[in-house]
Design a protein around this motif. Sequence first.
Motif, PDB file in Angstrom:
ATOM      1  N   ASN A 107       0.852  -1.191   0.000  1.00 57.39           N
ATOM      2  CA  ASN A 107       0.000   0.000   0.000  1.00 57.39           C
ATOM      3  C   ASN A 107       0.887   1.239   0.000  1.00 57.39           C
ATOM      4  O   ASN A 107       1.932   1.258   0.640  1.00 57.39           O
ATOM      5  N   PHE A 108       0.443   2.245  -0.680  1.00 54.84           N
ATOM      6  CA  PHE A 108       1.242   3.452  -0.846  1.00 54.84           C
ATOM      7  C   PHE A 108       0.953   4.457   0.261  1.00 54.84           C
ATOM      8  O   PHE A 108      -0.196   4.733   0.579  1.00 54.84           O
TER       9      PHE A 108
ATOM     10  N   SER B  95       5.550   8.814   3.593  1.00 55.90           N
ATOM     11  CA  SER B  95       6.795   8.040   3.586  1.00 55.90           C
ATOM     12  C   SER B  95       7.491   8.146   2.232  1.00 55.90           C
ATOM     13  O   SER B  95       8.727   8.226   2.164  1.00 55.90           O
ATOM     14  N   PHE B  96       6.726   8.148   1.158  1.00 56.00           N
ATOM     15  CA  PHE B  96       7.286   8.289  -0.182  1.00 56.00           C
ATOM     16  C   PHE B  96       8.046   9.607  -0.302  1.00 56.00           C
ATOM     17  O   PHE B  96       9.193   9.634  -0.754  1.00 56.00           O
TER      18      PHE B  96
ATOM     19  N   ASN C 148       3.879  -0.968   4.694  1.00 64.18           N
ATOM     20  CA  ASN C 148       3.623  -0.027   3.595  1.00 64.18           C
ATOM     21  C   ASN C 148       4.511   1.204   3.727  1.00 64.18           C
ATOM     22  O   ASN C 148       4.839   1.841   2.754  1.00 64.18           O
ATOM     23  N   ASN C 149       4.946   1.542   4.944  1.00 69.73           N
ATOM     24  CA  ASN C 149       5.910   2.628   5.090  1.00 69.73           C
ATOM     25  C   ASN C 149       7.246   2.231   4.469  1.00 69.73           C
ATOM     26  O   ASN C 149       7.899   3.046   3.824  1.00 69.73           O
TER      27      ASN C 149
ATOM     28  N   SER D  68      10.348   3.063  -2.452  1.00 70.49           N
ATOM     29  CA  SER D  68       9.917   3.678  -3.710  1.00 70.49           C
ATOM     30  C   SER D  68      10.438   5.110  -3.803  1.00 70.49           C
ATOM     31  O   SER D  68      10.957   5.536  -4.840  1.00 70.49           O
ATOM     32  N   GLY D  69      10.337   5.843  -2.723  1.00 67.94           N
ATOM     33  CA  GLY D  69      10.839   7.218  -2.688  1.00 67.94           C
ATOM     34  C   GLY D  69      12.343   7.290  -2.883  1.00 67.94           C
ATOM     35  O   GLY D  69      12.845   8.165  -3.592  1.00 67.94           O
TER      36      GLY D  69
END
Length: 174
Positions: free
Chosen positions: A62-63, A67-68, A101-102, A108-109
């Motif tokens: 989950n996005f 955090s991203f 998800n974090n 991803s970030g």
Amino acid sequence: ILSGFIIDNPNYCGSICIPGTHSKWVQVKSQKIVKFSTFLTGEMFEILCKHSILRHDLKNNNFCGKSFLEGINAMQNFPNEILKKLFHLRARSILQSQISNNIFSLLSGYIIGLELSGSKLYWENKNLVLIGSNYLNNIYEIALKHKVKSLKKIDSSFITIKGLNFIRNLHEKK
């Protein structure tokens, strides 16, 4: 994809980002490609998610926008710390029982943040078009919306078909 975009936007002057397994950054002026770069962003993300020790902490994808952006900012400011940051993801998960998800969003970030550090000359204070899936367009928009002059998102499936049809018609005329 590029030919499909240029057909509809012959006077476009700016940059185009085509995010994906191998993200492409293109600078266009007067229907010509002025500059082009490719980044292994999506492939690197998949390798880390599926074949590194981090795979144990990425069960939930989950996005989380906060955090991203934390990951984006970390790589914009300190890209030389990527390997340390990757290890911190694992340690964070073990020591703090972080919600996965974090971890997914931070990773991803970090990876997209590295790409943005390397592609800055394409997007910083420039007109930018994102051509990709809705998901990728949306996360790149989150990362870039306050850093570009203008931003437009286009679904890649439609524009790809348009470009392929244009090329097919060129070949049929020969």
